[in-house]
Design an enzyme around this catalytic site. Sequence first.
Site, short mmCIF file in Angstrom:
data_model
loop_
_atom_site.label_atom_id
_atom_site.label_comp_id
_atom_site.label_asym_id
_atom_site.label_seq_id
_atom_site.Cartn_x
_atom_site.Cartn_y
_atom_site.Cartn_z
N LYS A 54 -46.82 1.29 11.43
CA LYS A 54 -48.02 2.11 11.66
C LYS A 54 -48.24 2.31 13.15
O LYS A 54 -48.51 3.41 13.62
CB LYS A 54 -49.24 1.46 11.00
CG LYS A 54 -49.23 1.62 9.49
CD LYS A 54 -50.24 0.75 8.76
CE LYS A 54 -50.06 0.90 7.24
NZ LYS A 54 -50.82 -0.05 6.45
N GLN A 98 -55.18 -4.54 7.63
CA GLN A 98 -54.06 -4.67 6.70
C GLN A 98 -54.39 -5.67 5.59
O GLN A 98 -54.82 -6.79 5.87
CB GLN A 98 -52.79 -5.10 7.47
CG GLN A 98 -51.54 -5.14 6.63
CD GLN A 98 -51.12 -3.76 6.13
OE1 GLN A 98 -51.16 -2.78 6.87
NE2 GLN A 98 -50.72 -3.67 4.87
N ASP A 121 -58.34 4.40 6.14
CA ASP A 121 -57.73 4.02 4.85
C ASP A 121 -58.51 4.65 3.70
O ASP A 121 -58.01 4.70 2.57
CB ASP A 121 -57.73 2.49 4.69
CG ASP A 121 -56.33 1.90 4.77
OD1 ASP A 121 -55.36 2.67 4.61
OD2 ASP A 121 -56.22 0.68 4.98
#
Length: 292
Positions: A54, A98, A121
Amino acid sequence: MSAKILDGKKLAEEVRAEVKKGVDAFVARHGRAPGLSVLLVGEDPASQVYTRNKEKMAKEVSMNGALYRLPLETTEAELLSWIDKLNRDDAVDGILVQLPLPKQIDSEKVLDAIDPKKDVDGFHPVNAGLLSSGRASLTPCTPRGCMKLLELAGAKLEGARAVVVGRSNIVGKPLAQLLLAKNATVTIAHSRTKDLAAVCREADILIAAVGKAEMIRGDFVKPGATVIDVGINRIDAPELGAGKTRLVCDVAYAEALTVAGAITPVPGGVGPLTIACLLENTLIAATARTSQ
Ligand code: NDP
């Protein structure tokens, strides 16, 4: 008959190239790059790979990508204070924590603490609520990637029967909402669904997001259907040597290939699009924040 293979890797490159153009325009206008901050707690090997990718991909599209590695013993209060700091930092447009988090940390509490405007997200209840109300929001990356693959397949969504197998908040539910917004008739199947094979066989669009190796067999697939396989499962592979493993998806690919009209390959299907859509979300968040 053999299905059209949906090349997610190539599509993801195209999405990233578009994001890069958007980032260049953003920099020209605002004198800074969109900022994406990724928080990783602990040393889970898969999470380390995902977060490194990422950060790397963010830099490749000229974004300001930052990866913060916090020790496994980080407390919930410490993580919440990191989020508070990033929420208040004007140069940060996107925050991603995460998952999974270590057991001493309540994931829900942490995700709820992210500013919904920086929630790239798309997991915050505000964004989930906006999505289910049919209003503009930051939408979860993997479902967005699936929608792009359906577009690549040329699948007609309006009036189509879509079956999503899996009802998680990160894949199944938001994907069902995105399909509904495109006027598909959507069924969400899950572990209590009776006669899953028969439900799947009704689908013009079949999405597998379960996490069970090859559980969707070829005879679950309606001839000509578009099949999107989200699942990632690691299984033992003694044929590769003692102790070796390999990745397989939720759909028995070789079987489905001969029945489906279009299908995502393994690997190179949904996976690459997830990060590309994260970058797209960061640009969307940055643009929305600077035009308020
Ligand atoms: P979850 O474990 O959160 O959800 C799995 C879902 O599958 C649940 O809704 C569960 O039903 C359902 N399910 C389990 N067993 C069955 C069964 N026998 N029949 C029908 N439904 C069943 O998983 P995620 O949604 O987080 O992820 C799904 C898969 O996608 C995983 O393999 C994951 O690794 C992968 N993934 C891939 C990504 C990518 O970028 N390619 C990104 C995110 C996930 P119930 O609710 O009843 O328990």
